[in-house]
Design a protein around this motif. Structure first.
Motif, short mmCIF file in Angstrom:
data_model
loop_
_atom_site.label_atom_id
_atom_site.label_comp_id
_atom_site.label_asym_id
_atom_site.label_seq_id
_atom_site.Cartn_x
_atom_site.Cartn_y
_atom_site.Cartn_z
N ASP A 1 0.83 -1.21 0.00
CA ASP A 1 0.00 0.00 0.00
C ASP A 1 0.86 1.25 0.00
O ASP A 1 0.55 2.24 -0.68
N VAL A 2 1.96 1.22 0.76
CA VAL A 2 2.87 2.36 0.78
C VAL A 2 3.49 2.57 -0.60
O VAL A 2 3.57 3.70 -1.11
N LEU A 3 3.93 1.48 -1.22
CA LEU A 3 4.56 1.57 -2.54
C LEU A 3 3.58 2.09 -3.59
O LEU A 3 3.94 2.91 -4.45
N LYS A 4 2.33 1.65 -3.51
CA LYS A 4 1.32 2.09 -4.47
C LYS A 4 0.96 3.56 -4.30
O LYS A 4 0.48 4.19 -5.24
N SER A 5 1.19 4.09 -3.10
CA SER A 5 0.82 5.49 -2.83
C SER A 5 1.86 6.48 -3.35
O SER A 5 1.60 7.68 -3.39
N LEU A 6 3.03 6.00 -3.77
CA LEU A 6 4.08 6.89 -4.24
C LEU A 6 3.74 7.43 -5.63
O LEU A 6 3.09 6.76 -6.43
N PRO A 7 4.20 8.64 -5.95
CA PRO A 7 4.02 9.15 -7.32
C PRO A 7 4.88 8.34 -8.28
O PRO A 7 5.85 7.69 -7.86
N PRO A 8 4.54 8.35 -9.58
CA PRO A 8 5.30 7.53 -10.55
C PRO A 8 6.81 7.73 -10.50
O PRO A 8 7.56 6.76 -10.45
N MET A 9 7.25 8.99 -10.49
CA MET A 9 8.70 9.23 -10.48
C MET A 9 9.31 8.78 -9.16
O MET A 9 10.43 8.25 -9.13
N GLY A 10 8.57 8.96 -8.07
CA GLY A 10 9.08 8.52 -6.77
C GLY A 10 9.25 7.01 -6.74
O GLY A 10 10.24 6.51 -6.17
N PHE A 11 8.32 6.28 -7.34
CA PHE A 11 8.43 4.81 -7.37
C PHE A 11 9.61 4.38 -8.24
O PHE A 11 10.33 3.43 -7.90
N GLU A 12 9.83 5.07 -9.35
CA GLU A 12 10.96 4.75 -10.21
C GLU A 12 12.29 4.98 -9.48
O GLU A 12 13.22 4.16 -9.57
N LYS A 13 12.39 6.08 -8.76
CA LYS A 13 13.62 6.37 -8.02
C LYS A 13 13.83 5.36 -6.89
O LYS A 13 14.97 4.98 -6.57
N LEU A 14 12.72 4.92 -6.28
CA LEU A 14 12.83 3.91 -5.23
C LEU A 14 13.32 2.59 -5.82
O LEU A 14 14.15 1.90 -5.21
N CYS A 15 12.85 2.22 -7.00
CA CYS A 15 13.33 1.01 -7.66
C CYS A 15 14.80 1.15 -8.05
O CYS A 15 15.56 0.18 -8.02
N GLN A 16 15.21 2.37 -8.41
CA GLN A 16 16.63 2.64 -8.67
C GLN A 16 17.46 2.32 -7.43
O GLN A 16 18.49 1.65 -7.50
N ARG A 17 16.98 2.76 -6.28
CA ARG A 17 17.68 2.49 -5.02
C ARG A 17 17.68 0.99 -4.71
O ARG A 17 18.70 0.43 -4.27
N LEU A 18 16.57 0.33 -4.96
CA LEU A 18 16.46 -1.11 -4.69
C LEU A 18 17.45 -1.90 -5.53
O LEU A 18 18.13 -2.81 -5.02
N LEU A 19 17.55 -1.58 -6.81
CA LEU A 19 18.48 -2.28 -7.69
C LEU A 19 19.93 -2.05 -7.23
O LEU A 19 20.75 -2.98 -7.25
N ALA B 1 17.93 -3.04 -18.51
CA ALA B 1 16.95 -1.96 -18.47
C ALA B 1 15.79 -2.40 -17.58
O ALA B 1 15.47 -3.58 -17.50
N PHE B 2 15.16 -1.43 -16.90
CA PHE B 2 14.04 -1.80 -16.05
C PHE B 2 12.83 -0.91 -16.29
O PHE B 2 12.94 0.23 -16.77
N GLN B 3 11.70 -1.46 -15.99
CA GLN B 3 10.44 -0.72 -16.03
C GLN B 3 9.77 -0.89 -14.67
O GLN B 3 9.72 -2.01 -14.13
N ALA B 4 9.26 0.20 -14.11
CA ALA B 4 8.66 0.17 -12.78
C ALA B 4 7.24 0.71 -12.86
O ALA B 4 7.04 1.89 -13.18
N LYS B 5 6.25 -0.13 -12.56
CA LYS B 5 4.85 0.26 -12.68
C LYS B 5 4.08 -0.06 -11.41
O LYS B 5 4.14 -1.17 -10.89
N ARG B 6 3.35 0.93 -10.90
CA ARG B 6 2.51 0.74 -9.72
C ARG B 6 1.13 0.25 -10.17
O ARG B 6 0.23 1.05 -10.37
N TYR B 7 1.01 -1.04 -10.35
CA TYR B 7 -0.27 -1.62 -10.77
C TYR B 7 -0.99 -2.20 -9.55
O TYR B 7 -0.38 -2.81 -8.68
N LYS B 8 -2.31 -1.98 -9.51
CA LYS B 8 -3.11 -2.55 -8.43
C LYS B 8 -3.43 -4.00 -8.71
O LYS B 8 -3.45 -4.84 -7.80
N ASP B 9 -3.67 -4.31 -9.99
CA ASP B 9 -4.12 -5.66 -10.32
C ASP B 9 -3.05 -6.39 -11.13
O ASP B 9 -1.96 -6.61 -10.65
N VAL B 10 -3.33 -6.73 -12.38
CA VAL B 10 -2.44 -7.61 -13.14
C VAL B 10 -1.72 -6.88 -14.26
O VAL B 10 -2.20 -5.86 -14.77
N VAL B 11 -0.56 -7.42 -14.62
CA VAL B 11 0.18 -7.00 -15.81
C VAL B 11 -0.04 -8.07 -16.86
O VAL B 11 0.24 -9.25 -16.62
#
Length: 287
Positions: free
Chosen positions: A143-161, A197-207
């Motif tokens: 829920d916390v991850l889904k609440s982030l803005p798109p760019m914020g989630f991408e930067k967080l995935c950058q940190r995770l990698l 290369a990576f893609q980071a998407k905040r999806y609620k349901d399925v890809v």
């Protein structure tokens, strides 16, 4: 009656959890147990894809409840988060669905107050119930991850990698990403490295499969491997597309795996000791 058994009776998964763990040497990660059970129950594939109102997979929720009852019965060791392991009793216990149902009824009976009549159905999870504690923690982090803005989630995935060993990880400019959110270098040895290369998407349901296919098309000539990260989950077709022979391979990171990766590095989470009731201990004094 068969439909009800498939959809509501989580005890049907209890024998399969024990069978799976014996088959793989006594312990495994939850997602590997789920995959093993799915393979054994392939005729139920449409049911296995059903979701609750929260967006969580019904099958995922039921298997976790089955695991919880096995732990209460002393058949699984629940002291290590993220690992399901057989106890000595679990190794030698053979369950069928009838015996599993009896375990659930007995648990309901011992937990009922003296003035209440035990109700076996009450022990069964519904879409309105809270999931087991470890699963609830995963949902809260998602829920916390889904609440982030798109760019914020991408930067967080950058940190995770970066935390997991990728080098020179960068996030692309949104207006010029061409379907790719960022790049990194994965060093395989002192002499060999791979551009990822990576893609980071905040999806609620399925890809779905097309989304994975579009990402692969964006990789052509730009990277040797792709990583698709989402807070949701991937359809079976999407998983098949990601591992298709003869094309650029794509690693799929769904919401469940994403939580595990954050926890493995202690990223955005803090350890907290929680004391839980050991019901198996008190069973000896109810006899």
């Amino acid at each position: 009656m068969r439909e009800r058994t498939q959809k509501n009776d989580f005890q049907q998964w209890m024998p399969l959890i024990l069978d799976c763990l014996r088959d793989v040497g006594g312990q495994s990660r939850p997602r590997e147990v789920l995959s093993w059970i799915k393979e054994k129950r392939s005729p139920l594939a449409p049911y296995l894809e059903e979701t609750l109102s929260s967006g969580q997979m019904r099958f995922y929720n039921q298997v976790h409840w089955a695991r919880q009852h096995l732990a209460w019965e002393g058949l699984l060791d629940d002291t290590r988060r993220g690992v399901w392991a057989l106890t000595a009793l679990g190794w030698k216990t053979q369950l069928d669905t009838k015996t599993a149902a009896e375990i659930v009824r007995n648990r309901t009976r011992t937990q009922a107050s003296p003035n209440e009549s035990p109700d076996p159905v009450a022990a069964q999870p519904t879409s309105a119930e809270l999931p087991p504690l470890d699963e609830l923690q995963e949902l809260r982090l998602l829920d916390v991850l889904k609440s982030l803005p798109p760019m914020g989630f991408e930067k967080l995935c950058q940190r995770l990698l970066s935390e997991h060993g990728f080098e020179n990880v960068v996030v692309t400019q949104q207006s010029r990403d061409g379907g790719i959110d960022g790049y990194g270098t994965l060093r395989l040895s002192a002499f060999v490295s791979m551009k990822v290369a990576f893609q980071a998407k905040r999806y609620k349901d399925v890809v779905s499969r097309p989304a994975v296919g579009e990402f692969r098309n964006a990789l052509l000539g730009r990277a040797e491997k792709g990583v698709f990260i989402t807070t949701g989950r991937f359809t079976a077709d999407a998983e098949a597309e990601a591992s298709r022979d003869g094309v650029i391979p794509i690693e799929l990171i769904d919401g469940e795996r994403l939580v595990e990766l954050f926890e493995e590095k202690g990223l955005g989470v803090k350890p907290k000791q929680i004391l839980m009731i050991d019901h198996a201990f008190f069973d000896e004094f109810r006899k």
